[in-house]
Design a protein around this motif. Structure first.
Motif, short mmCIF file in Angstrom:
data_model
loop_
_atom_site.label_atom_id
_atom_site.label_comp_id
_atom_site.label_asym_id
_atom_site.label_seq_id
_atom_site.Cartn_x
_atom_site.Cartn_y
_atom_site.Cartn_z
N MET A 160 0.84 -1.18 0.00
CA MET A 160 0.00 0.00 0.00
C MET A 160 0.88 1.23 0.00
SD MET A 160 -3.31 -0.25 2.32
CE MET A 160 -3.38 -1.70 3.31
N ASN A 161 0.35 2.30 -0.51
CA ASN A 161 1.12 3.52 -0.50
C ASN A 161 0.59 4.45 0.59
OD1 ASN A 161 -1.16 4.79 -1.56
ND2 ASN A 161 -0.49 4.50 -3.65
N PRO A 162 1.32 5.51 0.89
CA PRO A 162 0.92 6.41 1.98
C PRO A 162 -0.43 7.09 1.76
CG PRO A 162 3.15 6.90 1.23
CD PRO A 162 2.60 5.86 0.32
N ILE A 163 -0.85 7.22 0.52
CA ILE A 163 -2.14 7.87 0.25
C ILE A 163 -3.27 7.05 0.84
CG2 ILE A 163 -3.72 8.54 -1.59
CD1 ILE A 163 -1.25 9.18 -3.30
N ILE A 164 -3.16 5.72 0.76
CA ILE A 164 -4.20 4.86 1.32
C ILE A 164 -4.27 5.04 2.83
CG2 ILE A 164 -4.88 2.45 1.67
CD1 ILE A 164 -3.75 1.87 -1.10
N GLY A 165 -3.12 5.17 3.48
CA GLY A 165 -3.12 5.42 4.92
C GLY A 165 -3.82 6.72 5.26
N ASP A 166 -3.55 7.76 4.48
CA ASP A 166 -4.22 9.04 4.72
C ASP A 166 -5.72 8.94 4.51
OD1 ASP A 166 -1.76 10.16 5.27
OD2 ASP A 166 -1.50 10.97 3.24
N VAL A 167 -6.12 8.18 3.50
CA VAL A 167 -7.55 7.99 3.24
C VAL A 167 -8.21 7.25 4.41
CG1 VAL A 167 -9.21 6.79 1.75
CG2 VAL A 167 -7.35 8.11 0.74
N LEU A 168 -7.53 6.21 4.93
CA LEU A 168 -8.08 5.47 6.07
C LEU A 168 -8.22 6.36 7.29
CD1 LEU A 168 -6.21 2.07 5.72
CD2 LEU A 168 -8.61 2.52 5.28
N ILE A 169 -7.25 7.22 7.53
CA ILE A 169 -7.33 8.14 8.66
C ILE A 169 -8.49 9.11 8.48
CG2 ILE A 169 -6.13 10.02 9.84
CD1 ILE A 169 -3.52 8.43 9.31
N ALA A 170 -8.62 9.63 7.26
CA ALA A 170 -9.72 10.56 6.99
C ALA A 170 -11.08 9.87 7.18
CB ALA A 170 -9.61 11.11 5.57
N ASP A 179 -2.93 1.71 14.98
CA ASP A 179 -2.81 0.35 14.43
C ASP A 179 -2.87 0.37 12.90
OD1 ASP A 179 -2.68 -0.59 17.01
OD2 ASP A 179 -4.78 -1.26 17.06
N ILE A 180 -3.77 1.18 12.36
CA ILE A 180 -3.90 1.27 10.91
C ILE A 180 -2.64 1.88 10.30
CG2 ILE A 180 -5.15 2.45 9.04
CD1 ILE A 180 -7.69 2.14 10.75
N GLU A 181 -2.10 2.92 10.93
CA GLU A 181 -0.86 3.52 10.42
C GLU A 181 0.28 2.52 10.43
OE1 GLU A 181 -0.34 6.89 12.96
OE2 GLU A 181 -1.54 8.20 11.68
N ARG A 202 3.89 -1.27 7.41
CA ARG A 202 4.45 -2.62 7.28
C ARG A 202 4.13 -3.27 5.94
NH1 ARG A 202 2.37 -3.49 12.67
NH2 ARG A 202 0.64 -4.49 11.62
N THR A 203 3.09 -2.84 5.26
CA THR A 203 2.65 -3.47 4.03
C THR A 203 3.59 -3.07 2.89
OG1 THR A 203 0.38 -3.35 4.80
CG2 THR A 203 0.71 -3.77 2.46
N PRO A 204 4.08 -4.03 2.12
CA PRO A 204 4.95 -3.68 0.99
C PRO A 204 4.19 -2.91 -0.06
CG PRO A 204 4.43 -6.02 0.96
CD PRO A 204 3.87 -5.46 2.23
#
Length: 132
Positions: free
Chosen positions: A1-11, A70-72, A77-79
């Motif tokens: 996953m890329n960092p954009i997905i992490g930001d979307v999950l946080i939002a 936890d999500i972050e 950790r995800t490649p």
């Protein structure tokens, strides 16, 4: 996953929290329907303030903060590139990446190594998508 997905999950988690707060606020302001009988006793109207206690809200916010952490961690950790393990397990993303590399002029060996596909698949994609 890329960092954009992490930001979307946080939002999405923050929007979820806002939605919960709005639901609790609206539940506190709901007024019952008027009685159908004219001589019925008046129905008490609930207090317009939310019924959730500050310590309960603080607990929910702590749990949400822990979940976001936890999500972050999971996103970190995800490649970022999925490499196919079988020759028959190539995904659409892998093939799209191989096509893009072929269009950009990468060699057959580079395409096979980068995408984790067989040399034969990389050669086929190179022949189909390479600039002429």
């Amino acid at each position: 996953m890329n960092p954009i997905i992490g930001d979307v999950l946080i939002a999405l988690a923050v929007l979820n929290l806002v939605g919960l707060l709005l639901v609790f606020y609206r539940l506190g302001r709901v007024r019952p329907a008027p009685a159908s009988e004219p001589n019925a006793p008046p129905v008490p109207v609930p207090d317009p303030e939310p019924t959730i206690q500050p310590d309960q809200l603080a607990g929910m916010l702590r749990r949400l903060e822990n979940r976001l952490g936890d999500i972050e961690d999971q996103v970190r950790r995800t490649p970022t590139v999925n490499v196919a393990t079988d020759s028959g397990a190539t995904s659409d993303r892998t093939l799209a990446l191989a096509q893009r590399l072929a269009r950009q002029g990468a060699s057959v060996q580079d395409i096979a190594d980068t995408c984790g596909i067989s040399y034969t698949e990389a050669e086929l994609l190179h022949r189909l998508h390479a600039a002429r």
